[in-house]
Design a protein around this motif. Structure first.
Motif, PDB file in Angstrom:
ATOM      1  N   GLU A 252       8.242   3.450  -9.315  1.00 27.34           N
ATOM      2  CA  GLU A 252       7.055   2.909  -8.643  1.00 27.34           C
ATOM      3  C   GLU A 252       6.443   3.888  -7.646  1.00 27.34           C
ATOM      4  O   GLU A 252       5.403   3.597  -7.046  1.00 27.34           O
ATOM      5  CB  GLU A 252       7.419   1.613  -7.902  1.00 27.34           C
ATOM      6  N   GLN A 253       7.059   5.041  -7.472  1.00 30.75           N
ATOM      7  CA  GLN A 253       6.583   5.953  -6.434  1.00 30.75           C
ATOM      8  C   GLN A 253       5.142   6.425  -6.613  1.00 30.75           C
ATOM      9  O   GLN A 253       4.404   6.526  -5.610  1.00 30.75           O
ATOM     10  CB  GLN A 253       7.547   7.139  -6.300  1.00 30.75           C
ATOM     11  N   PRO A 254       4.682   6.736  -7.817  1.00 31.41           N
ATOM     12  CA  PRO A 254       3.253   7.109  -7.918  1.00 31.41           C
ATOM     13  C   PRO A 254       2.330   6.024  -7.373  1.00 31.41           C
ATOM     14  O   PRO A 254       1.384   6.312  -6.627  1.00 31.41           O
ATOM     15  CB  PRO A 254       3.066   7.329  -9.421  1.00 31.41           C
ATOM     16  N   GLN A 255       2.618   4.761  -7.714  1.00 31.76           N
ATOM     17  CA  GLN A 255       1.785   3.665  -7.214  1.00 31.76           C
ATOM     18  C   GLN A 255       1.950   3.484  -5.710  1.00 31.76           C
ATOM     19  O   GLN A 255       0.970   3.259  -4.989  1.00 31.76           O
ATOM     20  CB  GLN A 255       2.137   2.359  -7.937  1.00 31.76           C
ATOM     21  N   ALA A 256       3.188   3.599  -5.218  1.00 32.17           N
ATOM     22  CA  ALA A 256       3.424   3.459  -3.780  1.00 32.17           C
ATOM     23  C   ALA A 256       2.660   4.523  -2.998  1.00 32.17           C
ATOM     24  O   ALA A 256       2.094   4.254  -1.932  1.00 32.17           O
ATOM     25  CB  ALA A 256       4.920   3.543  -3.481  1.00 32.17           C
ATOM     26  N   LEU A 257       2.637   5.734  -3.526  1.00 32.90           N
ATOM     27  CA  LEU A 257       1.917   6.816  -2.857  1.00 32.90           C
ATOM     28  C   LEU A 257       0.407   6.574  -2.877  1.00 32.90           C
ATOM     29  O   LEU A 257      -0.294   6.854  -1.894  1.00 32.90           O
ATOM     30  CB  LEU A 257       2.257   8.152  -3.508  1.00 32.90           C
ATOM     31  N   ARG A 258      -0.090   6.052  -3.988  1.00 28.42           N
ATOM     32  CA  ARG A 258      -1.526   5.731  -4.041  1.00 28.42           C
ATOM     33  C   ARG A 258      -1.869   4.682  -2.982  1.00 28.42           C
ATOM     34  O   ARG A 258      -2.922   4.746  -2.337  1.00 28.42           O
ATOM     35  CB  ARG A 258      -1.903   5.231  -5.437  1.00 28.42           C
ATOM     36  N   GLN A 259      -0.987   3.692  -2.828  1.00 31.48           N
ATOM     37  CA  GLN A 259      -1.215   2.654  -1.825  1.00 31.48           C
ATOM     38  C   GLN A 259      -1.156   3.234  -0.412  1.00 31.48           C
ATOM     39  O   GLN A 259      -1.923   2.832   0.474  1.00 31.48           O
ATOM     40  CB  GLN A 259      -0.166   1.546  -1.972  1.00 31.48           C
ATOM     41  N   ALA A 260      -0.253   4.178  -0.205  1.00 27.33           N
ATOM     42  CA  ALA A 260      -0.076   4.756   1.128  1.00 27.33           C
ATOM     43  C   ALA A 260      -1.314   5.527   1.581  1.00 27.33           C
ATOM     44  O   ALA A 260      -1.622   5.573   2.776  1.00 27.33           O
ATOM     45  CB  ALA A 260       1.149   5.665   1.153  1.00 27.33           C
ATOM     46  N   ILE A 261      -2.026   6.137   0.636  1.00 25.76           N
ATOM     47  CA  ILE A 261      -3.157   6.984   1.014  1.00 25.76           C
ATOM     48  C   ILE A 261      -4.508   6.306   0.788  1.00 25.76           C
ATOM     49  O   ILE A 261      -5.540   6.825   1.217  1.00 25.76           O
ATOM     50  CB  ILE A 261      -3.129   8.324   0.255  1.00 25.76           C
ATOM     51  N   ALA A 262      -4.487   5.127   0.157  1.00 24.48           N
ATOM     52  CA  ALA A 262      -5.747   4.467  -0.215  1.00 24.48           C
ATOM     53  C   ALA A 262      -6.642   4.233   0.992  1.00 24.48           C
ATOM     54  O   ALA A 262      -6.240   3.633   1.995  1.00 24.48           O
ATOM     55  CB  ALA A 262      -5.444   3.130  -0.901  1.00 24.48           C
ATOM     56  N   GLY A 263      -7.874   4.735   0.910  1.00 28.64           N
ATOM     57  CA  GLY A 263      -8.868   4.517   1.947  1.00 28.64           C
ATOM     58  C   GLY A 263      -8.629   5.273   3.238  1.00 28.64           C
ATOM     59  O   GLY A 263      -9.328   5.054   4.232  1.00 28.64           O
ATOM     60  N   ARG A 264      -7.663   6.176   3.226  1.00 27.42           N
ATOM     61  CA  ARG A 264      -7.281   6.829   4.489  1.00 27.42           C
ATOM     62  C   ARG A 264      -7.683   8.294   4.584  1.00 27.42           C
ATOM     63  O   ARG A 264      -7.656   8.855   5.676  1.00 27.42           O
ATOM     64  CB  ARG A 264      -5.761   6.716   4.688  1.00 27.42           C
ATOM     65  N   LEU A 265      -8.008   8.927   3.472  1.00 30.72           N
ATOM     66  CA  LEU A 265      -8.242  10.367   3.566  1.00 30.72           C
ATOM     67  C   LEU A 265      -9.532  10.783   2.873  1.00 30.72           C
ATOM     68  O   LEU A 265     -10.003  10.142   1.929  1.00 30.72           O
ATOM     69  CB  LEU A 265      -7.050  11.145   3.000  1.00 30.72           C
ATOM     70  N   ARG A 425      -7.771  20.613   4.487  1.00 31.39           N
ATOM     71  CA  ARG A 425      -8.275  20.277   3.156  1.00 31.39           C
ATOM     72  C   ARG A 425      -7.223  20.538   2.088  1.00 31.39           C
ATOM     73  O   ARG A 425      -7.025  19.724   1.172  1.00 31.39           O
ATOM     74  CB  ARG A 425      -9.552  21.088   2.862  1.00 31.39           C
ATOM     75  N   THR A 426      -6.518  21.647   2.217  1.00 29.04           N
ATOM     76  CA  THR A 426      -5.478  21.965   1.235  1.00 29.04           C
ATOM     77  C   THR A 426      -4.372  20.915   1.250  1.00 29.04           C
ATOM     78  O   THR A 426      -3.940  20.428   0.197  1.00 29.04           O
ATOM     79  CB  THR A 426      -4.873  23.351   1.520  1.00 29.04           C
ATOM     80  N   LEU A 427      -3.915  20.546   2.455  1.00 29.32           N
ATOM     81  CA  LEU A 427      -2.848  19.550   2.547  1.00 29.32           C
ATOM     82  C   LEU A 427      -3.292  18.218   1.960  1.00 29.32           C
ATOM     83  O   LEU A 427      -2.557  17.594   1.179  1.00 29.32           O
ATOM     84  CB  LEU A 427      -2.434  19.364   4.007  1.00 29.32           C
ATOM     85  N   LEU A 428      -4.505  17.778   2.304  1.00 29.76           N
ATOM     86  CA  LEU A 428      -4.968  16.486   1.817  1.00 29.76           C
ATOM     87  C   LEU A 428      -5.240  16.500   0.316  1.00 29.76           C
ATOM     88  O   LEU A 428      -5.053  15.488  -0.375  1.00 29.76           O
ATOM     89  CB  LEU A 428      -6.209  16.042   2.589  1.00 29.76           C
ATOM     90  N   GLU A 429      -5.668  17.636  -0.214  1.00 31.06           N
ATOM     91  CA  GLU A 429      -5.792  17.750  -1.673  1.00 31.06           C
ATOM     92  C   GLU A 429      -4.432  17.601  -2.333  1.00 31.06           C
ATOM     93  O   GLU A 429      -4.292  16.959  -3.388  1.00 31.06           O
ATOM     94  CB  GLU A 429      -6.422  19.091  -2.041  1.00 31.06           C
ATOM     95  N   HIS A 430      -3.416  18.191  -1.721  1.00 26.34           N
ATOM     96  CA  HIS A 430      -2.057  18.067  -2.257  1.00 26.34           C
ATOM     97  C   HIS A 430      -1.537  16.637  -2.114  1.00 26.34           C
ATOM     98  O   HIS A 430      -0.836  16.146  -3.000  1.00 26.34           O
ATOM     99  CB  HIS A 430      -1.137  19.057  -1.546  1.00 26.34           C
ATOM    100  N   VAL A 431      -1.849  15.984  -0.991  1.00 30.19           N
ATOM    101  CA  VAL A 431      -1.463  14.580  -0.827  1.00 30.19           C
ATOM    102  C   VAL A 431      -2.082  13.737  -1.929  1.00 30.19           C
ATOM    103  O   VAL A 431      -1.425  12.882  -2.541  1.00 30.19           O
ATOM    104  CB  VAL A 431      -1.898  14.062   0.566  1.00 30.19           C
ATOM    105  N   GLU A 432      -3.360  13.983  -2.193  1.00 31.09           N
ATOM    106  CA  GLU A 432      -4.064  13.223  -3.227  1.00 31.09           C
ATOM    107  C   GLU A 432      -3.463  13.475  -4.608  1.00 31.09           C
ATOM    108  O   GLU A 432      -3.475  12.587  -5.482  1.00 31.09           O
ATOM    109  CB  GLU A 432      -5.539  13.605  -3.217  1.00 31.09           C
ATOM    110  N   ALA A 433      -2.904  14.660  -4.810  1.00 35.54           N
ATOM    111  CA  ALA A 433      -2.324  15.009  -6.113  1.00 35.54           C
ATOM    112  C   ALA A 433      -0.868  14.565  -6.250  1.00 35.54           C
ATOM    113  O   ALA A 433      -0.290  14.674  -7.340  1.00 35.54           O
ATOM    114  CB  ALA A 433      -2.418  16.521  -6.327  1.00 35.54           C
ATOM    115  N   LEU A 434      -0.274  14.080  -5.167  1.00 33.39           N
ATOM    116  CA  LEU A 434       1.149  13.720  -5.194  1.00 33.39           C
ATOM    117  C   LEU A 434       1.506  12.694  -6.277  1.00 33.39           C
ATOM    118  O   LEU A 434       2.518  12.868  -6.976  1.00 33.39           O
ATOM    119  CB  LEU A 434       1.572  13.186  -3.826  1.00 33.39           C
TER     120      LEU A 434
END
Length: 599
Positions: A252-265, A425-434
């Motif tokens: 479930e980690q891909p979905q959990a990560l999407r939820q963690a970053i949703a609307g925040r970055l 920007r680089t870090l947040l792009e990587h967060v989005e790709a996690l």
């Protein structure tokens, strides 16, 4: 401790109590029991599994309480199992927490007959004494609370008295509002199949539950506790076709990560929005951020420290919550304490946060649980939004904690005027790709299974890494020891030559994080050290570097300083499948509980 359930209403109570206890099994337990009440009281309890309880086949009572116990005071025995009763057998009590003055109370109650070694039993006898002077069960329990010290979540019933009385002090307790009755529980998990409408009791609350309503008192006055709607689907707490909750939650980690970053970055702008009240003026004036946590959350904090210092140019310290003290030489107005706890109820972390608060230090809680004590008591709350985690061994919440701390790092850096836009920007792009990167690792699970089967017989397991790879090594070792019962140790890779090399043999697999964010060149040198001693090495390597030079290597998608977090998923899968080969009780490892609510 460990799990409480209670029901009163129109339906037969027994099946609801049993299913509720089964949904609390993930917390860990060594005994279980239920009490059913009408004009009489019937108690069924014993050591072992819930399914071992000798329950009646024709129960018709519509009120009862239940408990799964994880031993604190007294060994796991039938007598020490909850519920506990008074001398007359008319009062039954379930309890999470610790009655600090139970020895003194037991001495005062010397005329009573005690059947257990537990601290909880004193509550039943104290209620018995109060009921000799009042016909009001709620008033009797309230009077008892004035005499006890410590932490408690209590459920109390008595034969001939309508209702369940619940009370809370420094231990979580949730009230469920259903269509055909009302509930109490340690957390929302056992309530989801019956209701999503809940309210959270607060410290000092005493509640009376009847079949149709809940009334709450605090300090003698009736108070309102807001009702919240739980958004989790009922099947979110089920295994969903997986053999274990832990494996389900790893996947479930891909979905959990999407939820963690949703609307925040906003990766284009290199900015985040966490909806916190921490002002730029306060953050820019900070001398220090202290991260406090336990277990897996502590490892997430070690990772978060690296990110905060990298981006925000602020001193960050990480402390095990049980060891936390407010050190000398700190200015409260220039310090922020961040408590990280999946449940939001971890006793040691709560203690540390309260200690900081008493000195005037501002506090921030990072948690997965809306309405938890940490979320309510801290000056600010930041939710990791991972969804319910049932397995005792934390997996998806670790990833979500690290990502949430990464977002916090960007926010703090921005407020302090230290943000490098390109770096952000680089870090947040990587967060989005996690999420996608983690899915790539999950897609290679079959290869990890083969590896786990090949190395499950290892004498011991070493996990090594540097920089961000070090907390991942610590977390990988913790996962393996938690669920496989094998000796596993994690440490900075450079420490190998300062002692641990003496233990390295051909029977000691070494799992190494050799990725970006983990000083791969230097770690590679440490890999050679153990290889020269004959130890098999399992390397987690940056995809760009290639795995060809390693006998066993797994590629990690290119995500800079977040690569060790992706590598951690390999370690979770390895730990799970080693434990599965050994046929361990993966979701309920011995001696462990999901939420540690006593110090």
């Amino acid at each position: 401790m460990c799990g409480i359930i209670g029901y009163i209403g129109e339906a037969v109570a027994q099946p609801r109590l049993v299913s509720g206890l089964q949904n609390l099994e993930y917390r860990g337990y060594d005994s279980a029991g239920i009490a059913l009440v009408d004009d009489d009281l019937a108690v069924f309890k014993r050591t072992g599994l819930i399914g071992d309880l000798a329950l009646p086949e024709d129960s018709d009572q519509t009120c009862g309480i239940g408990h799964t116990r994880w031993s604190t005071h007294g060994k796991p025995t039938d007598a020490n199992a909850h519920p506990h009763t008074d001398c007359s057998g008319r009062v039954a009590v379930v309890h999470n927490g610790i009655i600090g003055n139970y020895d003194d109370l037991r001495t005062e109650l010397s005329e009573h007959t005690f059947r257990s070694e537990t601290d909880t039993e004193v509550v039943a006898h104290l209620v018995e004494e109060q009921l000799a002077t009042t016909d009001d069960l709620r008033a009797a329990v309230a009077a008892v609370l004035d005499r006890i010290e410590g932490s408690y979540a209590l459920g109390v019933v008595a034969a001939g008295y309508d209702g369940i009385v619940a009370a809370r002090q420094n231990s979580p307790l949730v009230v469920g509002h259903g269509g055909d009755g009302t509930f109490i529980a340690s957390d929302v998990t056992p309530l989801l199949e019956h209701t999503r409408e809940v309210s959270y009791l607060e410290d000092g609350d005493v509640a009376l539950l009847t079949g149709t309503e809940v009334t709450v008192w605090n300090d003698g006055a009736v108070v309102e506790r807001p009702t919240q709607t739980i958004q989790w689907d009922a099947d979110a707490a089920e295994k969903g076709g997986y053999a274990h909750y832990m494996l389900k939650e790893i996947h479930e980690q891909p979905q959990a990560l999407r939820q963690a970053i949703a609307g925040r970055l906003d990766p284009v702008e290199g900015s985040v929005d966490l909806d916190l009240s921490l002002s730029p003026a306060f953050l820019s004036g900070l001398d220090e951020i202290q991260l406090v946590a336990c277990g897996t959350s502590y490892h997430a904090c070690l990772y978060g420290k690296q990110l905060l210092e990298l981006l925000a140019d602020v001193r960050v310290t990480v402390e095990v919550a049980s060891e936390y003290t407010v050190g000398r030489g700190r200015t409260p107005g220039r310090t922020l304490v961040v408590g990280v706890s999946q449940s939001g109820e971890t006793a040691d972390t709560l203690r540390a946060l309260r200690m900081a608060d008493r000195t005037g230090i501002r506090t921030l809680g990072v948690t997965n649980t809306v309405g938890s004590t940490i979320a309510r008591e801290c000056d600010d709350a930041l939710y990791i939004q991972a969804g319910p985690e049932i397995g005792v061994a934390a997996t998806k919440t670790f990833a979500s904690q690290v990502v949430t701390l990464a977002l916090l790092s960007v926010a703090v850096a921005d407020a302090r005027g230290e943000l490098d836009p390109s770096q952000a920007r680089t870090l947040l792009e990587h967060v989005e790709a996690l999420p996608g990167a983690v899915q790539q690792v999950l897609d290679r699970e079959s290869a990890v299974i083969e590896l786990a089967e090949a190395y499950a017989g290892g004498d011991a397991f070493f996990f090594i890494g540097r920089r961000m790879g070090c907390p991942v090594a610590l977390e990988g070792a913790l996962k393996l020891k938690e669920i496989s019962y094998d000796h596993a140790e994690g440490f900075p890779a450079g420490e190998l030559k300062h002692g641990p090399l003496a233990l390295v043999t051909e029977g000691t697999p070494v799992l190494a994080v050799v990725t970006d964010g983990a000083r791969p060149e230097e770690t590679h040198n440490n890999v050679k050290e153990v290889q020269s001693r004959g130890a098999p090495v399992i390397a987690l390597v940056s995809e760009a570097a290639g795995v060809e030079e390693f006998e066993v290597g797994f590629p990690v998608p290119a995500l800079g300083v977040l690569e060790p977090l992706v590598a951690n998923v390999y370690l979770q899968l390895f730990a799970y499948h080693v434990a599965n080969v050994k046929e361990r009780p993966i979701d309920k490892p011995r001696n462990l509980a999901k939420s540690v609510t006593v110090e």
